[in-house]
Motif scaffolding. Sequence first.
Motif, short mmCIF file in Angstrom:
data_model
loop_
_atom_site.label_atom_id
_atom_site.label_comp_id
_atom_site.label_asym_id
_atom_site.label_seq_id
_atom_site.Cartn_x
_atom_site.Cartn_y
_atom_site.Cartn_z
N ARG A 1 -4.58 -9.92 4.63
CA ARG A 1 -3.69 -9.85 3.31
C ARG A 1 -2.60 -10.97 2.76
O ARG A 1 -1.50 -11.42 3.61
N SER B 1 2.25 -8.74 -1.25
CA SER B 1 1.81 -8.78 -3.12
C SER B 1 2.39 -9.80 -3.58
O SER B 1 1.88 -9.88 -5.63
N TYR C 1 -8.62 -3.41 -2.62
CA TYR C 1 -7.27 -3.91 -1.54
C TYR C 1 -8.26 -4.11 -0.75
O TYR C 1 -8.21 -5.61 -0.53
N ARG D 1 -6.34 -8.25 -0.49
CA ARG D 1 -4.82 -8.28 -0.56
C ARG D 1 -4.52 -6.89 -1.59
O ARG D 1 -4.89 -6.22 -1.60
N VAL D 2 -3.35 -7.11 -1.39
CA VAL D 2 -2.45 -5.77 -1.77
C VAL D 2 -1.71 -5.57 -3.20
O VAL D 2 -1.03 -7.23 -3.18
#
Length: 407
Positions: A4, A7, A134, A139-140
């Motif tokens: 990931r 943010s 997510y 990705r987050v």
Amino acid sequence: MRSRTTSSQAASAPGARKKIAIVTTVWKYLSHAQHMGDRFLVGYPHEGAWRKPPIDVVALYVDQKPKDDQSAERARSFGFKVYPTIAEALRVGGDKLAVDGVLVIGEHGDYPRNDKGQILYPRYDFFRQIVDVYEADGRVAPIFNDKHLSYSFEKAKTMVSLARRLGFPFLAGSSLPVTWRRPSVDLPMGAEVEDALMIGVGGSDPMDFHALEAMQCVLERRKGGETGVKRVQLIEGDAVWRAADEGRWSRKLLEAALSRSDSLKGLTVEDGRPQNLAEGDAIKRIVANPAAYFVDYVDGVKATLLMLDGALGDYNLAVKVKGRPEILSTQFLLPPNPNVAYSACLMNHVSTMFETGRADYPVERTMLVSGILESCLDSKLKGHAPLDTPHLAVHYQPPKESVFERS
């Protein structure tokens, strides 16, 4: 799962304005979505100035659209789109997560109730759909969840566990822990608590949660931090007053909590006379349906929430601290509609999380309170019996500095 990005890399380059999606049950006048969403669209007063966060609402998902829906108007006025699914909103119509934060507001709307009287808002379902994006996209982004995480503690625990596993900031809860206090006092960090009493008003599931979390945000600062709750009980009616006579809750603490109220009923609203509602039977006469929530913590501390519709219109706490002769007491201030300025206090912390990637206080607080409330309602359903709660052995440390509004 693929690695990931952080943010801040999910949608916007470093230093650019953040982009967020709002996922909500309903957006209409005086709904939580309207109060909270408008803070990001228009701004809000904060510490003597108007603050407009460097954040753009770029997408919206609304689960229900009643006749007085405002979502379409807000989308037209502020240049974003209302998407038919949560996944499309998070990807802003594309094929990858395209936002730096998600505001989840599962409050208001037409939803069923369970046998405990809880409204089955789809907060957990919203959260799982966000997490699915997510995981699929690698990705987050930070998430804020308005009020309790879920009507189910198991679902609330799963939400926190998923946030930890995927590594994104997660903030949740009521506006009461971050609103102004009158007076502006707090439990000293590491203090030993002998007894605590919270008083509030309103219906069960929405308003008792607010009161419980306000009490929890103070008591978590006691010696040893939070180690969880071992037993709860909810009683109602005349049993509440008998419990006072038996010493289960303190009339001295009730007096201290009521002393902070600026909305007392009784003789005060009849002819202006002051009246000590903590003495005698006056409060019994004006509160038709009292309720007492008893919370026994693992470390031996006992606390009580009294819901006293008819006696007052605000939320107040009193705490007896070991070694301190005077009782610590305060009101959690809720300025009136339609502005409800306390939502600006809460959204300021949410904005900070979206901007920095850090939550100002632990989501475990909200998880624990979600479980306390569910177990208290279980007690009510089981004939108001005391219930052991080994599943609520939740451990966490409070923030070193409390984050309630002081200006």
